[in-house]
Structure formats: structure tokens, C-alpha cells
Enzyme design. Structure first.
Site, PDB file in Angstrom:
ATOM      1  CE  LYS A   1      -5.070   2.007   2.999  1.00  0.00           C
ATOM      2  NZ  LYS A   1      -3.881   1.326   3.567  1.00  0.00           N
TER       3      LYS A   1
ATOM      4  CE  LYS B   1      -6.655  -1.290   2.960  1.00  0.00           C
ATOM      5  NZ  LYS B   1      -5.298  -1.793   3.228  1.00  0.00           N
TER       6      LYS B   1
ATOM      7  CG  ASP C   1      -1.988  -1.042   1.228  1.00  0.00           C
ATOM      8  OD1 ASP C   1      -1.850  -2.023   0.469  1.00  0.00           O
ATOM      9  OD2 ASP C   1      -2.969  -0.901   1.981  1.00  0.00           O
TER      10      ASP C   1
END
Length: 221
Positions: free
Chosen positions: A153, A182, A91
Site C-alpha cells: 500500500k 492498494k 493495514d
């Protein structure tokens, strides 16, 4: 939606600065027990955690976290090092200043470089929605799609706010079919988790869902 279906989309997360190995180990144990999608932990613990879980759960870590202003080269090194240590999901945080300066090609090139480093491993791109305008969020949907990342995300959980329902709706409208979503930061109930999923999120970054279910088991409620 059944609890296990929600848990299967949870990246069970512990990223606090003072996290100890005992706490990380507990996150791993709980992630395995509750069959979460992954455990998301600091890079310094990836090798030890990967050896500890022995493939029973994916190990995710964060790159350029939480501010995103490391150089591209540093982020690439971080990602490669994490993957060598056993991470299978990355991430990364974008350079938000570059976005504000409309340096879109630089952001896209950075994401491409990270995805190249990740290969077949999952790359999620954190854009820190609470610091962005709607126009900037839409632009990042386009850039993440073009750059070939696997997920967009919402948040690090370390800034002024976390995921919102409106952001997930916006993402769903503007990302390409190759990009998943996400939601992370501030997901505090099973109802919230279910709502985020219904709006289009297929991953949730949170530690609270597992804590809620553990508490229900302990108390009988």
C-alpha cells in the site's frame, strides 16, 4: 468502468484523530450501501463497528499508524487485538527508519510476524512512498513479496503526499504475483480512481469516492 466496479475496490476510510462514533457509524452505513470492499477505521472503534455492521461489510483497521515506529511486538499485539475485536483486514505501517538503515531482514521479519498473526485475514503493508527513494520502493516490493503479505500500500494519507500513478506502475513492475496493490491518499475523483485501477491497483483507500457519488445523488448531477 462502472461506478459500482470502482466502489467494490474501495476501502471506505475514516482515520482522523477526532473521528466520533456517529461519524464512524456513517462510514459503515455508506460502506454497506455502496457495497465497498471494506470500511477502514481506527482500532478503538473496531469492536463496536463489527457488532454494528453484522458481517455486511469487512472491517479494516490500521496498525503502527501512522508513523510505523512501534516495536514488532506491539504491532503484533495490536493486530491480534483488532482481529479478536472483529477486524478481518489489517493495514500495517513499516518502520521507515529501518528501511533507511537498510535493516531489510528486520522489516521482513516484522511483516512475517504480522502475517502469521493475521492468518487467513488480509494484511496490507503501508510503505509511505512519499518518504522513500525509488530504490527503497523497489526494495520494499521485494520484501513485501518475500514476507508473504497480501497487499503493498502506498500511503497513510498522513504524511507529505499520497498515492501517485508512477508508484502504482513501479509496484506493478516489481511485486510478485502473490501481492496486490492498494493506492491510498489523495484520491479525489472517479477519474483518478479509474486510472489507479487501470494501472494495477485492486484496492483504493479513500472516503471521497463515496462522497462524490452521494453528492451526485443529492444534486442530480
Amino acid at each position: 468502468m462502472k461506478n459500482q466496479e470502482i466502489l467494490s475496490m474501495v476501502d471506505h476510510t475514516l482515520l482522523t484523530q477526532a473521528a466520533t462514533w456517529e461519524e464512524i457509524k456513517q462510514i459503515c452505513d455508506d460502506g454497506i450501501k455502496y457495497q465497498c470492499a471494506s470500511v477502514c477505521i481506527p482500532a478503538s472503534y473496531v469492536k463496536r463497528a463489527s457488532e454494528y455492521v453484522k458481517g455486511q461489510i469487512a472491517v479494516c483497521t490500521v496498525i503502527g499508524f501512522p508513523n510505523g515506529y512501534s516495536t514488532k511486538e506491539v504491532k503484533v499485539f495490536e493486530a491480534k487485538n483488532a482481529l479478536e475485536n472483529g477486524a478481518s483486514e489489517i493495514d500495517m505501517v513499516i518502520n521507515i527508519g529501518l528501511l533507511k538503515d537498510k535493516k531489510y531482514d528486520e522489516i521482513e521479519n516484522e511483516i512475517r510476524a504480522l502475517k502469521e498473526a493475521c492468518g487467513n485475514n488480509i494484511l496490507k503493508v503501508i510503505i509511505e512512498t512519499c518518504l522513500l527513494t525509488e530504490e527503497e520502493k523497489i526494495k520494499m516490493c521485494e520484501i513485501v513479496t518475500k514476507a508473504g503479505a497480501d497487499f503493498i500500500k502506498t500511503s497513510t494519507g498522513f504524511s507529505t503526499a499520497g498515492a501517485t500513478f508512477a508508484d502504482i506502475v513501479l509496484f506493478k513492475e516489481h511485486v510478485g504475483p502473490n501481492v496486490k496493490i492498494k493506492a491510498a491518499g489523495g484520491i479525489s475523483s472517479l477519474e483518478d480512481a479509474e486510472k489507479f485501477i487501470s494501472l494495477g491497483a485492486s484496492r483504493l483507500g479513500t472516503s471521497r469516492i463515496v462522497k462524490i457519488l452521494k453528492n451526485e445523488e443529492a444534486t442530480g448531477y
